[in-house]
Design a protein around this motif. Structure first.
Motif, mmCIF file in Angstrom:
data_model
loop_
_atom_site.group_PDB
_atom_site.id
_atom_site.type_symbol
_atom_site.label_atom_id
_atom_site.label_comp_id
_atom_site.label_asym_id
_atom_site.label_seq_id
_atom_site.Cartn_x
_atom_site.Cartn_y
_atom_site.Cartn_z
ATOM 1 N N UNK A 420 0.823 -1.201 0.000
ATOM 2 C CA UNK A 420 0.000 0.000 0.000
ATOM 3 C C UNK A 420 0.865 1.262 0.000
ATOM 4 N N UNK A 421 1.937 1.244 0.799
ATOM 5 C CA UNK A 421 2.792 2.423 0.911
ATOM 6 C C UNK A 421 3.532 2.736 -0.393
ATOM 7 N N UNK A 422 3.782 1.718 -1.200
ATOM 8 C CA UNK A 422 4.516 1.933 -2.451
ATOM 9 C C UNK A 422 3.756 2.823 -3.429
ATOM 10 N N UNK A 423 2.444 2.914 -3.264
ATOM 11 C CA UNK A 423 1.652 3.694 -4.213
ATOM 12 C C UNK A 423 0.851 4.814 -3.552
ATOM 13 N N UNK A 424 1.117 5.071 -2.265
ATOM 14 C CA UNK A 424 0.319 6.056 -1.531
ATOM 15 C C UNK A 424 1.209 7.091 -0.849
ATOM 16 N N UNK A 446 12.964 2.277 3.522
ATOM 17 C CA UNK A 446 13.446 2.083 2.146
ATOM 18 C C UNK A 446 12.416 2.558 1.123
ATOM 19 N N UNK A 447 11.160 2.247 1.374
ATOM 20 C CA UNK A 447 10.088 2.671 0.448
ATOM 21 C C UNK A 447 9.985 4.194 0.400
ATOM 22 N N UNK A 448 10.034 4.822 1.571
ATOM 23 C CA UNK A 448 9.880 6.269 1.621
ATOM 24 C C UNK A 448 11.087 6.983 1.026
#
Length: 448
Positions: A420-424, A446-448
């Motif tokens: 979810x975080x990868x696209x939001x 890492x995602x952020x």
């Protein structure tokens, strides 16, 4: 139990935050330390690197049969194979609190108790004493960012100890200076009622050594029953208290303020960690340091250099477009302080909280409080309950909290959170909980 006459010690549950501090204490004294834990962690790997032998299978063939002393955590079940073997073979078996009891008897002891705040306050006090050159032995319930440890030793015959209310273990301690931060209901699986828990905190103050000092938060319920020869009350800003903060200014995710006391004041203090509750925590730490005779200049410099505790309002990512805070908050009052402080420091940012409830019993007992606090966010994601030492309770799940939250909420697994975080976009993100939600910290970073 003579701590100076122990040459080998074995820990059952050595990777616990409180257990590992005592393991490090013995290890630094030259005692042979070994132990068991259920799973390897960053902390157990650090203990191994420091020379301790640890295994991760409950197996009597792997334990130390020649140990003088066995220390176990109350979270270990009574049926544990290794624990049973030691008891059947007449080897001295004690709880972690029994060791701390002996330490408080032999040293000038500063203990910090309370439903919340105790890890930060004890670490702040220990840092002020260490950084100022005063010195102390520190037994902490969190990892200090300044030193990357939860224990350090000193020739100074002074100990700073986090006093844990779980299993009533803190009632074995005999402090010279006792701090009491909060008496909110928790651990009702142990205490049964909020009143019984308050009784225990009151008893804690009755165990202070003669001529000792109690420093308690202003406005605690039943504060007239708290006992000490010398009693000081502290507050965030209430000037009726003996010590409080004044002229608080927010600056770069931290604070500048003065600490006022009826007999003294220290101005222009700087705290470089977030959370208005941490200003209140600093009032206590500064008061203890002043009580010990540490100079104003050294207190000011030490507080300014304090970097906080891992998973206590920890800035994982902090830049102009993204703030990510990770916190151990697992009680409604802690969540309330966490969310309100973050929103005050970074106004106008949409706030997303990812929360992992800890324990079925706590979720059942405090579901309304959790929902109320989490509703202070703009958006909530709940993980399934982390069971820790408990078996499931019928009808108790994260849905109990979700159904009472008044802002958008969803329940996701850890892997789904990362997807979810990868696209939001999440301008202000908070992860909170006392279970294994910390496993998400690095992947989210890492995602952020």
């Amino acid at each position: 139990m003579d701590l100076n006459n122990i040459h080998r010690v074995y820990f059952i549950g050595i990777g616990g935050i409180g257990m590992s501090a005592i393991a490090r204490y013995f290890n630094e004294k030259g005692v042979k330390v070994s132990g068991y834990d259920r799973t390897p962690t960053v902390l157990t790997r650090q203990l191994e690197a420091e020379g301790m032998q640890i295994h991760y299978t409950d197996d009597v063939n792997l334990l130390d049969r020649d140990t003088n002393l066995v220390v176990y955590t109350p979270a270990i079940p009574a049926t544990h194979t290794e624990l049973t073997w030691y008891r059947n073979n007449n080897i001295e078996v004690v709880k972690r609190s029994d060791v701390l009891q002996e330490i408080t008897r032999s040293l000038f002891a500063i203990t910090v108790a309370g439903t919340h705040g105790k890890t930060t306050v004890s670490t702040m006090i220990a840092h002020l004493l260490r950084d100022s050159g005063y010195g102390c032995n520190a037994f902490l319930g969190g990892i200090s960012v300044n030193y990357d440890k939860n224990f350090w030793s000193s020739d100074k015959q002074v100990a700073v100890i986090e006093a844990d209310e779980y299993d009533r273990s803190f009632l074995k301690l005999s402090p010279d200076i006792a701090v009491l931060t909060a008496m909110d209901a928790d651990h009702l699986d142990i205490y049964g009622t909020p009143e019984a828990m308050e009784d225990a905190f009151i008893q804690y103050t009755h165990n202070i050594k003669p001529n000792g000092t109690l420093i308690a938060r202003f406005g605690l319920h039943r504060d007239n029953e708290l006992n000490a020869t010398n009693k000081l009350l502290y507050s965030l800003q209430n000037d009726v208290a003996d010590a409080y903060a004044k002229n608080i200014r927010m600056k770069n995710g931290g604070y500048e303020f003065d600490v006022m006391h009826k007999d003294w004041m220290i101005d222009n203090l700087e705290l470089h960690i977030g959370g208005m509750h941490n200003v209140e925590n600093a009032v206590v730490a500064v008061t203890v340091a002043h009580l010990l005779g540490i100079s104003t200049e050294k207190i000011r410099a030490a507080l300014s250099s304090f970097k906080g505790i891992k998973r206590r309002f920890e800035y994982v990512v902090k830049n102009d477009h993204q703030i990510y805070i990770d916190d151990y908050a697992h009680h409604p009052e802690e969540l309330k302080a966490l969310i309100t402080s973050a929103k005050a420091l970074f106004p106008g940012r949409k706030t997303t909280v990812i929360f992992q409830p800890h324990l079925f019993s706590r979720t059942r007992d405090l579901a309304d409080g959790f929902a109320s606090s989490l509703s202070l966010a703009d958006e909530v994601i709940l993980l399934p309950i982390y069971p820790a030492r408990e078996l499931p309770i019928e009808g108790v799940s994260s849905e109990m909290i979700a159904g009472k939250i008044t802002v958008p909420v969803r329940i996701l697994q850890k892997e789904e959170v990362l997807q979810w975080l990868k696209s939001t976009p999440v301008p202000l993100l908070i992860t909170a909980g006392a279970g294994d939600i910390d496993q998400l910290k690095e992947p989210i970073k890492e995602i952020l």
